[in-house]
Design an enzyme around this catalytic site. Structure first.
Site, PDB file in Angstrom:
ATOM      1  N   HIS A  88       0.829  -1.197   0.000  1.00 15.13           N
ATOM      2  CA  HIS A  88       0.000   0.000   0.000  1.00 15.13           C
ATOM      3  C   HIS A  88       0.873   1.261   0.000  1.00 15.13           C
ATOM      4  O   HIS A  88       2.070   1.212   0.248  1.00 15.13           O
ATOM      5  CB  HIS A  88      -0.970  -0.004   1.198  1.00 15.13           C
ATOM      6  CG  HIS A  88      -0.293  -0.126   2.515  1.00 15.13           C
ATOM      7  ND1 HIS A  88       0.146  -1.338   3.027  1.00 15.13           N
ATOM      8  CD2 HIS A  88       0.046   0.810   3.437  1.00 15.13           C
ATOM      9  CE1 HIS A  88       0.698  -1.132   4.198  1.00 15.13           C
ATOM     10  NE2 HIS A  88       0.664   0.152   4.469  1.00 15.13           N
ATOM     11  N   GLU A 129       5.060  -1.394   2.062  1.00 13.31           N
ATOM     12  CA  GLU A 129       4.690  -0.091   1.546  1.00 13.31           C
ATOM     13  C   GLU A 129       5.545   0.345   0.364  1.00 13.31           C
ATOM     14  O   GLU A 129       6.710  -0.010   0.268  1.00 13.31           O
ATOM     15  CB  GLU A 129       4.832   0.966   2.644  1.00 13.31           C
ATOM     16  CG  GLU A 129       3.940   0.712   3.827  1.00 13.31           C
ATOM     17  CD  GLU A 129       4.111   1.709   4.961  1.00 13.31           C
ATOM     18  OE1 GLU A 129       3.131   1.910   5.684  1.00 13.31           O
ATOM     19  OE2 GLU A 129       5.217   2.275   5.122  1.00 13.31           O
ATOM     20  N   GLU A 143      -0.329  15.661  14.355  1.00  8.74           N
ATOM     21  CA  GLU A 143       0.620  15.066  15.292  1.00  8.74           C
ATOM     22  C   GLU A 143       1.446  16.094  16.052  1.00  8.74           C
ATOM     23  O   GLU A 143       1.779  15.877  17.217  1.00  8.74           O
ATOM     24  CB  GLU A 143       1.559  14.096  14.570  1.00  8.74           C
ATOM     25  CG  GLU A 143       0.845  12.866  14.064  1.00  8.74           C
ATOM     26  CD  GLU A 143       1.779  11.793  13.541  1.00  8.74           C
ATOM     27  OE1 GLU A 143       2.980  11.812  13.880  1.00  8.74           O
ATOM     28  OE2 GLU A 143       1.291  10.923  12.792  1.00  8.74           O
TER      29      GLU A 143
END
Length: 187
Positions: A43, A129, A98
């Site tokens: 992904h 990934e 974040e």
């Protein structure tokens, strides 16, 4: 693991990531928990490296409640873009969520690299990934870290970290950050 078999109580079971081929071409959406368990699903992801004007990198320690690589030290932020979102847009969003960093605090956010990797983490899952690396210079270093995402922050001289990773082994760096740093030709 199929979507029908995921633990619906886990936060990741309610999210999707973008499945991609080795060249980062979209192949559809996949449940985020499915993408990170069993054999995994390749992904799209990103890691962003923010530097101050003295070429120090801002490292963030992943919160202890993270399912994978909890308490490990990462580049500034890392995550997954959602459907229809560019890597830059996803980075801007995660920096704000974040660390409380908004786009007015940095300049020249750009993709500098892209690589594929697959790493397993203990018995908890894996990352598979195609990871874009983004970099920017932070000219306003005011930070408001989200304690649900980040347990610690540290400014580190980047060249020293790249040239002497053995000095920083005790930090337990995230694998995608180590790969991005080893491959970095921008700095």
């Amino acid at each position: 693991m199929s979507s029908d078999a995921v633990d619906e109580t886990h936060e990741n079971a309610r999210q999707e990531v973008i499945a991609v081929d080795a060249d980062d071409n979209e192949e559809g959406l996949v449940n985020r928990l499915d993408a990170h368990t069993g054999d995994g699903v390749r992904h799209r992801a990103f890691t962003a490296l923010l530097f101050d004007e003295n070429d120090r990198i801002l490292l963030a320690q992943r919160a202890a409640n993270k399912r994978l690589w909890d308490t490990h030290w990462d580049g500034t932020v890392a995550s997954h873009p959602v459907e229809g979102q560019t890597q830059g847009e996803a980075t801007e969003e995660r920096l704000e969520e974040e660390l409380g960093i908004d786009p007015s605090q940095y300049q020249n956010l750009r993709v500098t690299d892209r690589f594929e990797y697959k790493r397993y983490y203990e018995n908890a899952g894996l990352e598979w990934e195609v990871c874009a690396v983004l970099q920017a210079t932070l000219h306003d270093t005011s930070l408001e870290p989200n304690p649900e995402e980040v347990d610690g922050l540290m400014w580190v001289p980047y060249e020293r970290l790249r040239e002497h990773p053995e000095y920083y082994r005790q930090l337990r760096l995230c694998p995608w950050f180590e790969i991005a740093m080893r491959r970095d030709e921008e700095r």
